[in-house]
Scaffold this active site. Structure first.
Site, PDB file in Angstrom:
ATOM      1  N   ASN A   9      28.068  26.982  72.882  1.00 56.30           N
ATOM      2  CA  ASN A   9      27.270  27.145  71.673  1.00 56.30           C
ATOM      3  C   ASN A   9      28.237  27.064  70.500  1.00 56.30           C
ATOM      4  O   ASN A   9      28.917  28.031  70.175  1.00 56.30           O
ATOM      5  CB  ASN A   9      26.561  28.506  71.742  1.00 56.30           C
ATOM      6  CG  ASN A   9      25.764  28.818  70.498  1.00 56.30           C
ATOM      7  OD1 ASN A   9      25.802  28.073  69.520  1.00 56.30           O
ATOM      8  ND2 ASN A   9      25.042  29.923  70.536  1.00 56.30           N
ATOM      9  N   ARG A  94      24.013  24.260  73.469  1.00 58.51           N
ATOM     10  CA  ARG A  94      22.993  24.554  72.479  1.00 58.51           C
ATOM     11  C   ARG A  94      23.132  23.485  71.402  1.00 58.51           C
ATOM     12  O   ARG A  94      24.209  23.319  70.828  1.00 58.51           O
ATOM     13  CB  ARG A  94      23.246  25.926  71.866  1.00 58.51           C
ATOM     14  CG  ARG A  94      22.270  26.231  70.767  1.00 58.51           C
ATOM     15  CD  ARG A  94      22.662  27.475  70.029  1.00 58.51           C
ATOM     16  NE  ARG A  94      21.656  27.800  69.029  1.00 58.51           N
ATOM     17  CZ  ARG A  94      21.815  28.735  68.108  1.00 58.51           C
ATOM     18  NH1 ARG A  94      22.926  29.438  68.075  1.00 58.51           N
ATOM     19  NH2 ARG A  94      20.876  28.965  67.234  1.00 58.51           N
ATOM     20  N   HIS A 182      16.010  28.578  66.351  1.00 57.33           N
ATOM     21  CA  HIS A 182      16.152  29.749  67.242  1.00 57.33           C
ATOM     22  C   HIS A 182      15.281  29.624  68.491  1.00 57.33           C
ATOM     23  O   HIS A 182      14.907  30.621  69.118  1.00 57.33           O
ATOM     24  CB  HIS A 182      15.797  31.069  66.513  1.00 57.33           C
ATOM     25  CG  HIS A 182      16.791  31.463  65.463  1.00 57.33           C
ATOM     26  ND1 HIS A 182      16.438  31.961  64.230  1.00 57.33           N
ATOM     27  CD2 HIS A 182      18.146  31.410  65.466  1.00 57.33           C
ATOM     28  CE1 HIS A 182      17.522  32.209  63.519  1.00 57.33           C
ATOM     29  NE2 HIS A 182      18.575  31.876  64.254  1.00 57.33           N
ATOM     30  N   ARG A 242      22.202  33.251  53.701  1.00 51.07           N
ATOM     31  CA  ARG A 242      21.224  32.227  53.273  1.00 51.07           C
ATOM     32  C   ARG A 242      20.066  32.892  52.536  1.00 51.07           C
ATOM     33  O   ARG A 242      19.655  34.000  52.894  1.00 51.07           O
ATOM     34  CB  ARG A 242      20.681  31.475  54.494  1.00 51.07           C
ATOM     35  CG  ARG A 242      21.679  30.525  55.107  1.00 51.07           C
ATOM     36  CD  ARG A 242      21.168  29.937  56.407  1.00 51.07           C
ATOM     37  NE  ARG A 242      21.964  30.394  57.529  1.00 51.07           N
ATOM     38  CZ  ARG A 242      21.634  30.245  58.817  1.00 51.07           C
ATOM     39  NH1 ARG A 242      20.519  29.624  59.139  1.00 51.07           N
ATOM     40  NH2 ARG A 242      22.418  30.692  59.770  1.00 51.07           N
ATOM     41  N   GLU A 380      20.406  33.593  74.813  1.00 51.96           N
ATOM     42  CA  GLU A 380      20.274  32.137  74.638  1.00 51.96           C
ATOM     43  C   GLU A 380      21.062  31.380  75.707  1.00 51.96           C
ATOM     44  O   GLU A 380      20.653  30.312  76.155  1.00 51.96           O
ATOM     45  CB  GLU A 380      20.771  31.744  73.235  1.00 51.96           C
ATOM     46  CG  GLU A 380      19.847  32.231  72.142  1.00 51.96           C
ATOM     47  CD  GLU A 380      20.525  32.353  70.791  1.00 51.96           C
ATOM     48  OE1 GLU A 380      21.488  33.142  70.683  1.00 51.96           O
ATOM     49  OE2 GLU A 380      20.087  31.678  69.854  1.00 51.96           O
TER      50      GLU A 380
END
Ligand code: AMP
Length: 393
Positions: A9, A94, A182, A242, A380
């Site tokens: 990832n 990912r 996500h 963000r 994940e």
């Protein structure tokens, strides 16, 4: 030693990795770790399935100038030499953006790689690093199968209405859509919901993935019906650095009245806003929670308000709320933020048990809460490893 899958990832300045045995369904990797601070002062962490630290044979810090490719080139032989590694069967990545076409995990070929490259402008801060990791593995072992698992795929079950912007049709046709992200985290949470909710897992469930990047997914039948991130991972919730959803008029104002150019605006909205920008202190919730500065409290309050109002805005896609799940770094660990969000959702029938919430328990709803509320750690990496398994190497 049986075969293993490696998951990678690659983020903007970090690389997470995990090694899973091919022939078991254990959710715990044999080896996992990450390299943070790539490009500045890279630091390597690794541990085994018992949580014991590994990697004493690696330099504690890596060269400041080491690129993602160089870091991977160091990591891969280290893993291969590790005694419990076994023979590597495939590498799962990912990949942030799969566009409209990649709706499931996909074996990487030259043609696939070319398509992924065309999606880089849609995720300029993430996609190039994902692609660099794929190249580094191919350079190391050209014949090793590689699987791309997309953060966007989980959302392709949404009604076209939930994916559309109110823009002229030709721009929509060109692919300016709400893609959502996500997805690997939401996929994992959807897979474990029945363990916690039984048949109600198929009901109206909101999953709040609250980490440094943050979004909410509205699920019904354990499928994505709407999500807060849109064309890019900038939309929706306020995040670590963000801004989240922003009146596009602000961008025009920054360009026209403040003469800012695109890279400056990009840097402002991605790297200098959110919790960091509002607090002026940090993007790290733990630091903000420990700070007595009123701007830290302001940032947390805005984060909670924006999360609750965004969740409410997603309700029409599923028609109500039966369960709410918190996951990722903040969602799994910050009782203060969970409480702040749930207080603003009391009108929906959300009520927390203060003790269970403070303890980060799995079930945190009060006995008289209408909405079941859970804290579930995401995984994940396991979603990626299971995708590799599905190819039956
Ligand atoms: P992630 O991107 O999922 O790794 O999440 C990172 C965020 O989780 C950061 O804002 C951390 O401050 C926050 N976080 C991690 N552990 C805790 C904790 N124990 N309490 C509060 N926030 C935490």
């Amino acid at each position: 030693m049986s075969g293993v899958f490696l998951t990678l990832n690659a983020g903007s300045s970090s690389l997470k990795f995990a090694v899973f045995e091919r022939d078991t369904t254990s959710a715990v990797p044999m080896i996992s770790g990450k390299i943070t601070g790539i490009g500045e002062n890279a630091v390597f962490y690794a541990r085994d399935s018992q949580g014991r630290a590994l990697g004493a044979d690696l330099p504690e810090t890596l060269d400041a100038s080491a690129s993602h490719e160089q870091v991977i080139a160091m990591l891969l032989p280290w893993l291969e030499n590790h005694q419990s590694f076994g023979s590597l069967v495939a590498v799962g990545h990912r990949v942030v953006h799969g566009g409209q076409n990649f709706t499931k995990p996909t074996r990487i070929s030259d043609a696939v790689l070319q398509q992924l490259q065309t999606l880089s402008p849609l995720a300029p801060l993430h996609q190039p690093h994902n692609i660099a990791a794929i190249h580094a593995v191919a350079h190391w072992q050209p014949d090793l199968p590689q699987i791309a698992c997309f953060d966007t795929s989980f959302h392709r079950t949404q009604d076209p209405l939930a994916q559309a912007f109110a823009l002229p049709r030709d721009l929509t046709d060109e692919g300016i859509l709400r893609y959502g992200f996500h997805g690997l985290s939401y996929d994992y949470i959807a897979s474990v919901l029945p363990d916690h909710l039984g048949p109600e897992a198929e009901g109206r469930v909101m999953v709040a993935h609250l980490g440094n990047g943050a979004s909410i997914c509205a699920m019904k039948g354990r499928k994505s019906r709407a999500t807060s991130m849109g064309f890019t991972a900038l939309d929706g919730l306020m995040m670590g650095t963000r801004c989240g959803a922003l009146d596009p008029g602000v961008v025009l104002y920054l360009m026209q009245a403040k003469a800012m150019d695109a890279p400056e605006i990009q840097d402002l909205l991605y790297n200098k806003s959110g919790l960091l920008g509002v607090s002026g202190i940090s993007n790290d919730v733990q630091v903000l929670q420990d700070s007595a500065d009123p701007h830290a409290a302001d940032a947390i309050a805005l984060f909670c308000y924006r999360a609750a109002s965004t969740l409410a805005g997603l309700l029409p896609s599923i028609g109500g709320l039966d369960a709410l799940v918190f996951t990722a770094g903040i969602g799994e660990n910050s009782a203060l933020i969970r409480q702040g969000i749930c207080d603003r959702l009391a009108w929906l029938g959300v009520k927390l048990d203060a003790g269970a919430n403070a303890a980060n328990a799995t079930r945190i709803d009060a006995a008289d809460s209408r909405v079941k509320t859970l804290v579930l750690p995401t995984n994940e990496e396991l979603t990626v490893a299971n995708a590799c398994r599905s190819f039956a190497f």
